[in-house]
Structure formats: structure tokens, C-alpha cells
Scaffold this motif. Structure first.
Motif, short mmCIF file in Angstrom:
data_model
loop_
_atom_site.label_atom_id
_atom_site.label_comp_id
_atom_site.label_asym_id
_atom_site.label_seq_id
_atom_site.Cartn_x
_atom_site.Cartn_y
_atom_site.Cartn_z
N LEU A 1 37.10 35.68 34.24
CA LEU A 1 36.47 34.94 35.34
C LEU A 1 36.18 33.41 34.63
CD1 LEU A 1 34.99 34.61 38.13
CD2 LEU A 1 33.16 36.22 37.08
N ALA A 2 35.15 33.71 33.52
CA ALA A 2 34.48 32.32 33.04
C ALA A 2 35.72 31.50 32.71
CB ALA A 2 33.87 32.98 31.69
N VAL B 1 29.02 48.79 43.92
CA VAL B 1 29.75 49.20 45.08
C VAL B 1 31.05 48.13 45.50
CG1 VAL B 1 27.94 50.47 46.33
CG2 VAL B 1 28.02 47.82 46.74
N GLN B 2 32.01 48.43 45.98
CA GLN B 2 33.01 47.45 46.66
C GLN B 2 32.47 46.39 47.69
OE1 GLN B 2 35.97 47.26 45.37
NE2 GLN B 2 36.20 45.27 46.40
N PRO B 3 32.46 45.20 47.23
CA PRO B 3 31.81 44.10 47.97
C PRO B 3 32.72 44.07 49.32
CG PRO B 3 32.53 43.12 46.28
CD PRO B 3 32.70 44.41 45.99
N ALA B 4 32.13 43.54 50.24
CA ALA B 4 33.12 43.18 51.54
C ALA B 4 33.87 41.91 51.32
CB ALA B 4 32.17 42.93 52.95
N PRO B 5 35.01 41.51 51.80
CA PRO B 5 35.92 40.26 51.50
C PRO B 5 34.66 39.09 51.94
CG PRO B 5 37.13 41.84 52.60
CD PRO B 5 35.82 42.51 52.43
N ARG C 1 28.05 37.62 50.07
CA ARG C 1 27.42 36.99 49.25
C ARG C 1 26.94 38.17 48.55
NH1 ARG C 1 22.20 33.78 50.76
NH2 ARG C 1 21.16 35.86 50.63
N MET C 2 27.19 38.04 46.89
CA MET C 2 26.85 38.89 45.86
C MET C 2 25.50 38.46 45.11
SD MET C 2 30.58 40.35 44.84
CE MET C 2 29.79 41.53 43.71
N VAL C 3 24.82 39.35 44.45
CA VAL C 3 23.56 39.10 43.63
C VAL C 3 24.19 39.72 42.22
CG1 VAL C 3 21.36 39.50 43.24
CG2 VAL C 3 22.11 38.91 45.46
N PHE C 4 23.80 38.99 41.48
CA PHE C 4 24.24 39.35 40.00
C PHE C 4 22.98 39.01 39.28
CE2 PHE C 4 28.26 37.73 41.90
CZ PHE C 4 29.05 38.82 41.65
N ALA C 5 23.15 39.83 37.94
CA ALA C 5 22.03 39.72 36.77
C ALA C 5 22.80 39.33 35.68
CB ALA C 5 21.20 41.00 36.58
N VAL C 6 22.78 38.11 35.12
CA VAL C 6 23.54 37.92 33.89
C VAL C 6 22.48 37.93 32.63
CG1 VAL C 6 24.65 36.09 32.77
CG2 VAL C 6 24.69 36.18 35.20
N GLU D 1 31.74 36.55 46.83
CA GLU D 1 32.84 37.52 46.17
C GLU D 1 34.31 36.87 46.05
OE1 GLU D 1 36.53 40.05 46.76
OE2 GLU D 1 35.68 38.58 48.40
N ASP D 2 34.42 35.80 47.01
CA ASP D 2 35.92 35.26 46.75
C ASP D 2 35.95 33.88 46.09
OD1 ASP D 2 34.56 34.10 48.93
OD2 ASP D 2 36.05 33.97 50.58
N ARG D 3 34.65 33.47 45.49
CA ARG D 3 34.35 32.24 44.92
C ARG D 3 34.24 32.42 43.36
NH1 ARG D 3 30.10 27.99 47.46
NH2 ARG D 3 31.48 28.62 49.17
#
Length: 539
Positions: A516-517, A471-475, A478-483, A444-446
């Protein structure tokens, strides 16, 4: 010199292994202390071919241990750039220290040096067999105390594999010195010893990677190396005419016993293949409705329920499944899945009416496990057991409506599957209305990995979207995305799907994704794509 060595063994290894290693070295010390100031009778005649053979065999065995080390560490720390960097560095450090000590031994009279070298090889046998027993015992405590992934892997590798490499590095200087002293021409003899070591290293690497691990498994491979070390150690004592030969036999028996314990130890892998350590865990609450989890190395790669093929049990599986159907240009769309794993997504898509299915899964054993334990009907798909990039390069005629990238080693996608050149190859195999979907894991922070993949995809595709759990992630979580990449946007910006509970997923705003990009991303190319650093675990 012996007392510090004994203390080091007792500190790093459980008591039985330390006592056995001390016994091995005591055999050499017994002979050495019995030596008077006068040099003993000459050693048994040692032809150059035997010295060359010993050097080549020991070198081969030591490189087998290096390759097996990476395989054994994978269930605990994954198979990543960090893992192999630590293994290579620690093993080379062990060899270097062993060569230094071997050089000191080479100054002794030949028979004394051979006896000490025999003790070192028996110690190598003990510590090599002991590695199988020690690794599962120390992995958990070490990784819980040393939380940095880089240092955790390095410390764990040092504790388990430094000493086997150290002892295996001892013979080279001793054998080279004897070869130079006894040969009629010292130059060719020294060259033969160096060449033998190099050829042995090559042979050991090839044998471990192409034969031993796939056919014997890690534990049995190390047992074979242990037996070779025992045989070479006893041969050194015999060549030295050592009075401690009986003690050496006892040390060899102790090493053989340690090897037996290693074989009897619980296996870390249910199935060990040329590529992965595989395991199936039963998560079923009801034995009549089985639910299975596939673990590849140390990472969960998919969950399937026997009687609910359309239900995904992970967020990334739910997103890939639902987005594929949302973006499909026709009802019976064709799909190419990169990375089969448990085949949960292909199974779900087929159960819901998808058309032709093709899956690239590099490991045939993974496919077999998916069929046997995850209920995937192999007759309903075309399976390519090869690297996805090579598969597409050799099949220019293959075209797909949906391409799904879901190949991971550890939590990192293989570097050659995230570059601009690969995305261009994907685009050339997609129908005009086709879409490419890819799982990305980041923090989330990277978000540097996510930003880089988005920026790279935008070099190839006109539309790039990022989806995640709404949902709002915790600080720092680790998050999972689908691009998602293609020619047109997805017709909705939010959907609900079972994962396994009903879960809401949404697309991130275009402005946020662009920022972001631009702020954190870099274009990944075949020349430079540091995805391990960008996507790797946090320190």
C-alpha cells in the motif's frame, strides 16, 4: 438594470429579504428617474478625508464578512481548504461584479451616483443580515442535492455570500471617481482611495479574526456590519441631497429589522470560539447516567460517559486507548496527546493507571468544555494551549513514553502535523521504548492518505503498523485507522475492546501495508504535503 437585479434577489432569497433589497434600490431609482437631463445641484461638499474614510470603513466591513463566512459555513461543511477556497473565490467574484457595476454608476452625475451607491449599501445591509437567516435554511437542501464536497461548498457559499460582496463592491469606483473629480490633485487623491481600501481590508481581516468572532460571535458581528452599511447608505443619500431620503430611511429600517431577526435566530454554535463552533449533545438513555457527544464545527470529536471513563464510544478512541497501554514500556507511562477534544482518551488512560499526562489543545474553550461537560479533571494533566508542533519546539527537554496524534480540522489532520519533519520532532521527544500513535481517516477504495502517512513514518521509525476494525468494509466506505510507529512491534496482532460494544481490532499484514505504501503513498514534507486532497471527502 433594476428589473434583472430584482428578479435575481427574488430568486436567491426569501421574499422578505428580496422585497427589502428591492426597496433599498428603489430609493436610488426614485431619485435617478426624477433627474432631468440637466445635472442636479452639486452634492454636499464632500472632503477627501470623508471619501477616504468611507472607502476604508466599507472595505473593512466587507472583509469582516469574508472571514465570518468561513466561520458560519464550518458547522455545515467543516473548515477545510475547500471551504476557504470557495469563500475567497466567491467573495472576490462578488467584489469584482460590484466594482464593474460601480464603474457604470460612476459615469452618472455625482449626486445620482451617490444615491445609487446609497441604495447598494442598503441592499448590502439587507443581504448581510439575511445571510444569518438564509444559511441554515438552504444548507441542508443544497448539500443533499449537490453531493460533491467541492461544488456543494461553492454553491452554498454563492447563494449566501455573493450578493453581500457584490453590493459592498459598488462604492469603490464611485468614491474614487468623485475624489478624482473634486480634488485639486487627482493623482494623490486616487492613491489615497486605493490605499484606504487596502488598509481597510487589512483592518477588517484583523478585527474579524482577532476580535469580533471571538468576542461577539458570527451573528452579532454581521449585525455590526449591517448597521455600518445602513449608516453609510443613509450618508450617501444625504450627501446626494436625494429626494428619496425618506424611502432610504424605510429601507434602512427594514435592514435593521432583518438584523434583529438575525440576532433572534437559533444559534448554530453552543459556544463559538476563536477557533471552532462547539456543541454538546446529550446521548443519555438514562438521565442519571449521562453520556455526552462533543461536536466541533460539523464533526463528532468524542463521546464520554460520566460513570464509565474507561469505555470508548468510537473505534479510533478504543484503538488509541488500548494500543497505548499495550505498547507502554512501564505501568505509569507518560503520555502526550495532540488534540484534546472531549479528552476521552486522556481521561480513560488516567482512570486505568497511566502516569504523567500532557495534552496540547489549541483552544482553551474546548478544554473548559471537556472539564464541565465531559468530566475531565484538569488537575490531573498538564494542558498546553498552543499548537503541538510549536509546543514541542519550545520544550526540547520534554520526553514521553506514548505520543498520540488525534488533532483534526474537519476530517483532515493539520498539514504541519503529518510531515516527515514533524515525525522527526516527535521521535526526538520519545523515550527509547516509546511509541507514536495517530488516527487516520481514509476511504476503502482510495487509501492514498494512509499509504502516504505510512511511507512518511517509515522514513523516521523502524516499525510502522496499521490497525483497524477487524471486519470487511463496504466498498468505498470511510474507514478509521490507528497508525502505530516505534522501535518494536506490538506484542499482539489482535485485541478486543469496548467501543462501546466489545469490538475486535486487528493489525493489517506487513506485506499489505508495504504494498500500500509503495503503490499509493508519497513522502509528506513541509514543502509538499497535499493531505487535504489525499484524505479529503469523496466527490
Amino acid at each position: 438594470m433594476a428589473d434583472p437585479l430584482g428578479r435575481m434577489l427574488r430568486a436567491l432569497f426569501p421574499a422578505p429579504c428580496a422585497r427589502a433589497s428591492t426597496l433599498a434600490m428603489a430609493a436610488a431609482m426614485t431619485f435617478d428617474t426624477a433627474t432631468t437631463g440637466m445635472e442636479q445641484k452639486m452634492t454636499r461638499a464632500t472632503p477627501l478625508w470623508l471619501l477616504v474614510g468611507l472607502q476604508g470603513g466599507i472595505s473593512a466591513a466587507s472583509l469582516v464578512v469574508e472571514i465570518v463566512a468561513g466561520r458560519m459555513l464550518a458547522p455545515h461543511v467543516g473548515m477545510s481548504l475547500y471551504t476557504w477556497t470557495a469563500v475567497i473565490a466567491i467573495v472576490l467574484a462578488g467584489f469584482s461584479a460590484g466594482h464593474w457595476w460601480g464603474g457604470r454608476l460612476a459615469e452618472k452625475p455625482a449626486n445620482n451616483a451617490l444615491a445609487w451607491t446609497g441604495g447598494a449599501m442598503l441592499a448590502a445591509a439587507l443581504t448581510t443580515a439575511g445571510a444569518v437567516l438564509i444559511l441554515p435554511l438552504v444548507a441542508g437542501p443544497v448539500l443533499s442535492v449537490v453531493t460533491s464536497p467541492v461544488w456543494g461548498i461553492t454553491v452554498l457559499t454563492t447563494l449566501v455570500f455573493f450578493l453581500p460582496s457584490f453590493f459592498a463592491g459598488v462604492p469603490a469606483p464611485v468614491l474614487a471617481q468623485i475624489a478624482v473629480d473634486t480634488a485639486e490633485r487627482s493623482g494623490p487623491a486616487l492613491g489615497a482611495m486605493f490605499a484606504s481600501g487596502a488598509v481597510g481590508a487589512i483592518a477588517g481581516t484583523l478585527l474579524a479574526g482577532f476580535l469580533f468572532i471571538g468576542w461577539l460571535g458570527s451573528a452579532l458581528t454581521l449585525v455590526v456590519v449591517t448597521l455600518l452599511y445602513i449608516a453609510s447608505g443613509l450618508l450617501f443619500f444625504w450627501l446626494a441631497r436625494s429626494r428619496a431620503f425618506g424611502l432610504a430611511v424605510l429601507a434602512g429600517a427594514a435592514a435593521a429589522g432583518m438584523a434583529g431577526l438575525a440576532l433572534a435566530a437559533p444559534a448554530q454554535c453552543e459556544e463559538e470560539t476563536r477557533y471552532f463552533c462547539l456543541r454538546v449533545d446529550d446521548l443519555s438513555a438514562d438521565p442519571n447516567s449521562p453520556v455526552h457527544l462533543m461536536v466541533i464545527d460539523h464533526l463528532a470529536h468524542g463521546i464520554s460517559a460520566r460513570y464509565l471513563p474507561q469505555v470508548q464510544f468510537t473505534p479510533h478512541g478504543a484503538m488509541l486507548d488500548h494500543l497505548s497501554r499495550l505498547r507502554a514500556p512501564r505501568a505509569d507511562f507518560s503520555t502526550y496527546v495532540i488534540g484534546g477534544g472531549s479528552f476521552s482518551v486522556p481521561r480513560s488512560l488516567l482512570a486505568q493507571g497511566a502516569g504523567a499526562m500532557t495534552v496540547s489543545e489549541i483552544d482553551p474553550e474546548v478544554t473548559q468544555m471537556a472539564a464541565e461537560d465531559f468530566w475531565f479533571d484538569l488537575s490531573r494533566a498538564d494542558i498546553w494551549h498552543e499548537d503541538a508542533r510549536r509546543a514541542l519546539l519550545t520544550r526540547p527537554e520534554a520526553m514521553f513514553d506514548i505520543v498520540i496524534g488525534d488533532a483534526f480540522t474537519d476530517v483532515v489532520a493539520p498539514v504541519h502535523l503529518v510531515t516527515r519533519e514533524f515525525f522527526e520532532l516527535i521521535a526526538s521527544h520519545m523515550t527509547p521504548d516509546g511509541s507514536f500513535l495517530m488516527t487516520v481517516i481514509d476511504y476503502e477504495d482510495r487509501l492514498a492518505a494512509l499509504g502516504s502517512i505510512v511511507l512518511t513514518l517509515r522514513e523516521v521509525f523502524p516499525v510502522v503498523e496499521v490497525w483497524t476494525h477487524a471486519v470487511q468494509p463496504a466498498p468505498g466506505a470511510r474507514m478509521v485507522f490507528a497508525v502505530v510507529a516505534g522501535a518494536a512491534p506490538t506484542p499482539v496482532d489482535e485485541f478486543t475492546a469496548p467501543a462501546p460494544d466489545m469490538t475486535v481490532f486487528g493489525a493489517l499484514g506487513d506485506r499489505f501495508v508495504t504494498q500500500l505504501a509503495d503503490a499509493r503513498g508519497m513522502v509528506l514534507t513541509d514543502d509538499y504535503a497535499p493531505i487535504d486532497r489525499l484524505m479529503g471527502r469523496r466527490d
